[in-house]
Design a protein around this motif. Sequence first.
Motif, PDB file in Angstrom:
ATOM      1  N   LEU A  18       0.839  -1.217   0.000  1.00 49.51           N
ATOM      2  CA  LEU A  18       0.000   0.000   0.000  1.00 49.51           C
ATOM      3  C   LEU A  18       0.868   1.259   0.000  1.00 49.51           C
ATOM      4  N   GLY A  19       2.159   1.064  -0.230  1.00 49.50           N
ATOM      5  CA  GLY A  19       3.068   2.224  -0.303  1.00 49.50           C
ATOM      6  C   GLY A  19       3.125   2.986   1.009  1.00 49.50           C
ATOM      7  N   GLN A  20       3.059   2.260   2.131  1.00 48.65           N
ATOM      8  CA  GLN A  20       2.994   2.957   3.415  1.00 48.65           C
ATOM      9  C   GLN A  20       4.362   3.397   3.929  1.00 48.65           C
ATOM     10  N   ASN A  21       4.811   4.523   3.437  1.00 52.65           N
ATOM     11  CA  ASN A  21       6.007   5.188   3.949  1.00 52.65           C
ATOM     12  C   ASN A  21       5.505   6.506   4.523  1.00 52.65           C
ATOM     13  N   PHE A  22       5.343   6.505   5.853  1.00 55.42           N
ATOM     14  CA  PHE A  22       4.665   7.634   6.490  1.00 55.42           C
ATOM     15  C   PHE A  22       5.594   8.828   6.700  1.00 55.42           C
ATOM     16  N   TRP A  49      -9.355  17.708  -0.481  1.00 61.01           N
ATOM     17  CA  TRP A  49      -9.361  16.246  -0.462  1.00 61.01           C
ATOM     18  C   TRP A  49      -7.934  15.785  -0.176  1.00 61.01           C
ATOM     19  N   GLU A  50      -7.806  14.814   0.739  1.00 63.44           N
ATOM     20  CA  GLU A  50      -6.489  14.202   0.931  1.00 63.44           C
ATOM     21  C   GLU A  50      -6.580  12.725   0.565  1.00 63.44           C
ATOM     22  N   ILE A  51      -5.704  12.298  -0.323  1.00 61.95           N
ATOM     23  CA  ILE A  51      -5.703  10.887  -0.707  1.00 61.95           C
ATOM     24  C   ILE A  51      -4.614  10.171   0.097  1.00 61.95           C
ATOM     25  N   GLY A  52      -5.027   9.125   0.805  1.00 63.70           N
ATOM     26  CA  GLY A  52      -4.081   8.344   1.603  1.00 63.70           C
ATOM     27  C   GLY A  52      -3.594   9.075   2.845  1.00 63.70           C
ATOM     28  N   PRO A  53      -4.489   9.393   3.797  1.00 59.02           N
ATOM     29  CA  PRO A  53      -4.047  10.123   4.994  1.00 59.02           C
ATOM     30  C   PRO A  53      -3.119   9.318   5.908  1.00 59.02           C
ATOM     31  N   GLY A  54      -3.192   7.991   5.813  1.00 55.99           N
ATOM     32  CA  GLY A  54      -2.285   7.149   6.619  1.00 55.99           C
ATOM     33  C   GLY A  54      -2.463   7.391   8.101  1.00 55.99           C
ATOM     34  N   ALA A  57      -0.267  12.488   9.386  1.00 53.71           N
ATOM     35  CA  ALA A  57       0.774  13.520   9.530  1.00 53.71           C
ATOM     36  C   ALA A  57       0.432  14.788   8.743  1.00 53.71           C
ATOM     37  N   LEU A  58      -0.096  14.604   7.528  1.00 51.85           N
ATOM     38  CA  LEU A  58      -0.459  15.786   6.727  1.00 51.85           C
ATOM     39  C   LEU A  58      -1.865  16.260   7.091  1.00 51.85           C
ATOM     40  N   SER A  59      -2.731  15.292   7.427  1.00 51.76           N
ATOM     41  CA  SER A  59      -4.129  15.643   7.738  1.00 51.76           C
ATOM     42  C   SER A  59      -4.205  16.659   8.876  1.00 51.76           C
ATOM     43  N   LEU A  71     -11.156  12.682   3.372  1.00 56.11           N
ATOM     44  CA  LEU A  71      -9.937  11.877   3.437  1.00 56.11           C
ATOM     45  C   LEU A  71     -10.245  10.492   2.888  1.00 56.11           C
ATOM     46  N   PHE A  72      -9.458  10.048   1.912  1.00 59.50           N
ATOM     47  CA  PHE A  72      -9.692   8.763   1.250  1.00 59.50           C
ATOM     48  C   PHE A  72      -8.598   7.787   1.656  1.00 59.50           C
ATOM     49  N   GLU A  73      -8.954   6.770   2.424  1.00 58.48           N
ATOM     50  CA  GLU A  73      -7.926   5.821   2.886  1.00 58.48           C
ATOM     51  C   GLU A  73      -8.397   4.386   2.651  1.00 58.48           C
ATOM     52  N   ILE A  74      -7.475   3.580   2.141  1.00 60.20           N
ATOM     53  CA  ILE A  74      -7.817   2.191   1.797  1.00 60.20           C
ATOM     54  C   ILE A  74      -7.635   1.230   2.978  1.00 60.20           C
ATOM     55  N   ASP A  75      -6.722   1.576   3.888  1.00 59.62           N
ATOM     56  CA  ASP A  75      -6.342   0.597   4.915  1.00 59.62           C
ATOM     57  C   ASP A  75      -7.228   0.708   6.167  1.00 59.62           C
ATOM     58  N   GLN A  76      -8.159  -0.255   6.262  1.00 59.40           N
ATOM     59  CA  GLN A  76      -9.131  -0.239   7.373  1.00 59.40           C
ATOM     60  C   GLN A  76      -8.458  -0.456   8.735  1.00 59.40           C
ATOM     61  N   ARG A  77      -7.220  -0.951   8.755  1.00 61.00           N
ATOM     62  CA  ARG A  77      -6.532  -1.142  10.040  1.00 61.00           C
ATOM     63  C   ARG A  77      -6.292   0.210  10.728  1.00 61.00           C
ATOM     64  N   LEU A  78      -6.371   1.301   9.932  1.00 61.45           N
ATOM     65  CA  LEU A  78      -6.107   2.634  10.494  1.00 61.45           C
ATOM     66  C   LEU A  78      -7.386   3.312  10.977  1.00 61.45           C
ATOM     67  N   LYS A  79      -8.493   2.543  10.921  1.00 62.47           N
ATOM     68  CA  LYS A  79      -9.811   3.135  11.190  1.00 62.47           C
ATOM     69  C   LYS A  79      -9.904   3.822  12.562  1.00 62.47           C
ATOM     70  N   GLY A  97     -11.775   2.912   1.504  1.00 62.23           N
ATOM     71  CA  GLY A  97     -11.737   2.126   0.269  1.00 62.23           C
ATOM     72  C   GLY A  97     -10.673   2.655  -0.676  1.00 62.23           C
ATOM     73  N   ASP A  98     -10.601   2.006  -1.829  1.00 61.74           N
ATOM     74  CA  ASP A  98      -9.615   2.339  -2.847  1.00 61.74           C
ATOM     75  C   ASP A  98     -10.046   3.615  -3.569  1.00 61.74           C
ATOM     76  N   PHE A  99      -9.219   4.647  -3.564  1.00 59.14           N
ATOM     77  CA  PHE A  99      -9.596   5.887  -4.243  1.00 59.14           C
ATOM     78  C   PHE A  99      -9.871   5.635  -5.721  1.00 59.14           C
ATOM     79  N   GLY A 119      -1.916  14.851  -1.452  1.00 60.88           N
ATOM     80  CA  GLY A 119      -1.631  13.544  -0.875  1.00 60.88           C
ATOM     81  C   GLY A 119      -0.190  13.128  -1.062  1.00 60.88           C
ATOM     82  N   ASN A 120       0.298  12.403  -0.058  1.00 60.23           N
ATOM     83  CA  ASN A 120       1.587  11.717  -0.169  1.00 60.23           C
ATOM     84  C   ASN A 120       1.213  10.343  -0.732  1.00 60.23           C
ATOM     85  N   LEU A 121       1.364  10.194  -2.034  1.00 54.34           N
ATOM     86  CA  LEU A 121       0.763   9.034  -2.714  1.00 54.34           C
ATOM     87  C   LEU A 121       1.587   7.754  -2.602  1.00 54.34           C
ATOM     88  N   PRO A 122       0.883   6.605  -2.579  1.00 56.50           N
ATOM     89  CA  PRO A 122       1.583   5.320  -2.562  1.00 56.50           C
ATOM     90  C   PRO A 122       2.315   5.117  -3.887  1.00 56.50           C
TER      91      PRO A 122
END
Length: 284
Positions: A18-22, A49-54, A57-59, A71-79, A97-99, A119-122
């Motif tokens: 998911l390109g998670q480099n925070f 709009w922020e894509i991939g807030p992770g 840090a930027l949000s 804020l559009f985030e795919i990784d539900q573990r960050l919910k 979900g997936d943007f 966004g800091n994109l994956p």
Amino acid sequence: MKAKQILAEIGIEPKKSLGQNFCVDENLSGCVFDFLKTEVEKNNIEEIWEIGPGLGALSEKIFELKLPTRLFEIDQRLKSHLEKLCSGFSGAELHWGDFLEVDADALSEKTRGNFLICGNLPYSCGTAIIRKAIALKKKPAKMLFLLQREVSKKASAKPATDDYGFLSAAVQLFAEAKSGATFSQGSFYPNPKVLSSLLELTPLKLNSEEIRVREKALNIASVTFSQRRKASLSVLKKNLPISGESWEDKFERLKIPANIRFEAMPLELLIKLAESIECIPEKK
Ligand code: SAM
């Protein structure tokens, strides 16, 4: 709190897929904030709009602008982490979900006035996200992305330079592109293998006919840029057969040098070629 600590608290590992480099660099988040603040004032921005807030840090910086923020985030573990972060700001709206799957056109139609995407994109799908954002029917006033430096350079490259290719044409047919500051691996956790750069995009104000022509130009580019080092006339003759006026006659009429290569062809000429054909011919 540092990214490493937050991840430990949530009890998860970053996902490479998911390109998670925070972002862990306050200079970087400050740089993004300064850019957004200036644009908000200059372009009367009413929504962000922020894509991939992770981990946000930027949000957190974006919330300081006090504008409605999606804020559009795919990784539900960050919910739970993101919901808690957003609970402190009533303007925040999370979209899970997936943007790339989101009906972004419908959401953009709902925006009041001008909006901005950042966004800091994956790394995995940064290019696809940019192309989706550029293709929105209601155009954002500005976009600011952090990407692999190579991608940022390619998206903003000018014809006849080493980095110029299909992505450059695909982006610049629809937006003005400017590559910005570069950040080293240390600005992120975990450290990525490559450098990252900012990419600023300003969508062009085009009418529906101009968009139609540029979409045709994009289709031509998608077929021909794989042979970007060959003479464009021979690439077109071989790959895009047309009826009526021949490619040779078009080149002569439009005063396009027959031996110009696609990697060196100014976008204006690609657009002229697109204007000269009714619809995109079948690829041979
Ligand atoms: N904005 C955060 C920061 O700067 O620290 C995180 C940036 S991290 C490079 C990319 C973020 O995009 C991750 O949170 C990842 O889960 C999310 N992501 C990856 N693919 C996505 C997609 N297709 N749609 C939405 N979010 C995505």
